[in-house]
Design an enzyme around this catalytic site. Structure first.
Site, short mmCIF file in Angstrom:
data_model
loop_
_atom_site.label_atom_id
_atom_site.label_comp_id
_atom_site.label_asym_id
_atom_site.label_seq_id
_atom_site.Cartn_x
_atom_site.Cartn_y
_atom_site.Cartn_z
N ASP A 22 0.82 -1.21 0.00
CA ASP A 22 0.00 0.00 0.00
C ASP A 22 0.85 1.26 0.00
O ASP A 22 2.07 1.21 0.17
CB ASP A 22 -0.95 -0.01 1.21
CG ASP A 22 -0.24 -0.36 2.52
OD1 ASP A 22 1.00 -0.38 2.54
OD2 ASP A 22 -0.93 -0.60 3.52
N GLU A 43 -9.44 -1.70 5.43
CA GLU A 43 -10.10 -1.40 6.70
C GLU A 43 -11.35 -2.27 6.86
O GLU A 43 -11.83 -2.85 5.87
CB GLU A 43 -10.48 0.08 6.73
CG GLU A 43 -9.29 1.03 6.61
CD GLU A 43 -8.52 1.20 7.92
OE1 GLU A 43 -8.48 0.23 8.72
OE2 GLU A 43 -7.97 2.28 8.14
N HIS A 101 -7.04 -4.59 10.29
CA HIS A 101 -6.78 -4.32 8.86
C HIS A 101 -5.48 -4.98 8.40
O HIS A 101 -4.55 -5.18 9.18
CB HIS A 101 -6.84 -2.82 8.53
CG HIS A 101 -5.69 -1.99 8.96
ND1 HIS A 101 -5.83 -0.77 9.57
CD2 HIS A 101 -4.34 -2.17 8.84
CE1 HIS A 101 -4.65 -0.25 9.80
NE2 HIS A 101 -3.72 -1.08 9.38
N ASN A 148 -7.41 -2.69 14.40
CA ASN A 148 -8.79 -3.01 14.02
C ASN A 148 -8.86 -4.20 13.06
O ASN A 148 -9.89 -4.45 12.44
CB ASN A 148 -9.48 -1.78 13.39
CG ASN A 148 -8.76 -1.31 12.13
OD1 ASN A 148 -7.84 -1.97 11.66
ND2 ASN A 148 -9.19 -0.19 11.59
C1 GLP Z 1 -0.27 0.48 8.53
C2 GLP Z 1 0.02 -0.39 7.30
C3 GLP Z 1 -0.23 -1.86 7.59
C4 GLP Z 1 0.41 -2.26 8.91
C5 GLP Z 1 -0.18 -1.44 10.02
C6 GLP Z 1 0.34 -1.82 11.40
O1 GLP Z 1 -1.60 0.82 8.63
N1 GLP Z 1 -0.75 -0.01 6.18
O2 GLP Z 1 0.28 -2.64 6.53
O3 GLP Z 1 0.22 -3.63 9.15
O4 GLP Z 1 0.13 -0.08 9.76
O5 GLP Z 1 1.53 -1.14 11.67
P1 GLP Z 1 2.47 -1.40 12.90
O6 GLP Z 1 3.31 -2.58 12.55
O7 GLP Z 1 3.27 -0.14 13.01
O8 GLP Z 1 1.60 -1.64 14.08
#
Ligand code: GLP
Length: 264
Positions: free
Chosen positions: A67, A143, A138, A136
């Protein structure tokens, strides 16, 4: 799903690095799906170390990131392209021309999404997809309420995700509310998926993904449909799982089976 419960974040990173190293040793020209966020950073550091020591090479690999923020050019320090360059690509022997991140600055984001899917297909599809998980549930920026067969598209971020990711932005700095993300269907097309989760703030999402119903309300629960999904968590992220001993028992039995097969 294979549920691997390890002691801490360092063990999770090393386990993830083993999966990536094995993949690249078996198939040097692998197509790797990569992720951002704080969770994969330790895994990337371990891969950089192994690359420097000559234990693993990315020189024939192709990568596709999950993404990108819509509205940020790849030179923006908060863009995911910038993150990937800084955290991984600049430090390994990958051919930068074969690294792909959705174009956050695309003039036409809709055609850019189709183009991204076409590039993945032309590369032969993703062999190994890395994922983190949002609080959440995702995956990528899919989402809650994301279609379980969705493809790469523009997605609106939830307030919770914007707040969670605000820590990376300076106060007053523009923070996008839209993204381009691979869809859940796109992610499920990967031949193998490995999801890493560490820390107590992921425990609820991990429980919903593994033990909750298959539902768009928890996008990561779609991995229940995947034939080769490995969920690697530390004890804190596993703390809300109901059947923790059962998963540990399965892993122990799996190990015995592997040892037996290796002895043949
Ligand atoms: C972002 C990314 C996700 C990732 C999430 C969790 O939203 N788009 O791909 O899994 O963050 O991030 P973290 O590893 O910092 O908790």
């Amino acid at each position: 799903m294979q549920i691997v419960i390890l002691n801490d974040a360092a063990e999770v990173a090393a386990y993830g690095a083993d999966i990536f190293s094995t993949q690249l040793q078996r198939k040097a020209e692998s197509v790797l799906g990569l992720a951002t966020g704080s969770t994969p950073v330790a895994l990337y550091q371990e891969l950089i170390r192994r690359n420097r020591e000559g234990l693993v090479s990315f020189k024939d690999a192709t990568t596709f990131n999950l993404d990108e923020y819509l509205g940020l050019h790849g030179s923006h320090p908060q863009s995911y392209r910038y993150f990937m360059d800084e955290q991984l690509f600049n430090h390994i022997d990958v051919d930068k021309d074969k690294t792909h991140v959705p174009p956050g600055d695309a003039k036409n984001p809709l055609t850019a999404c189709q183009d991204y899917e076409a590039r993945m297909a032309a590369a032969g599809g993703v062999d190994l997809q890395l994922l983190g998980i949002g609080r959440n549930g995702h995956i990528g920026f899919n989402e809650p309420s994301s279609g379980l067969t969705s493809r790469t598209r523009v997605k609106t971020l939830t307030r919770e995700t914007i707040e969670d990711n605000a820590r990376f932005f300076e106060e007053g700095e523009y923070q996008p509310h839209l993204s381009i993300t691979m869809g859940i269907g796109t992610i499920l097309d990967a031949k193998k998926v490995v999801l890493l989760a560490t820390g107590e703030n992921k425990a609820e999402a991990v429980h919903a993904m593994v033990e909750g119903p298959l539902t768009a309300a928890c996008p990561a629960s779609a991995l229940q449909l995947h034939k080769d999904a490995v969920i690697v968590v530390d004890l804190k992220a596993a703390s809300k799982l109901k059947d923790i001993e059962f998963y540990q028992h399965i892993e122990a039995e799996n190990q015995k089976l592997q040892d037996y097969l290796a002895s043949l």
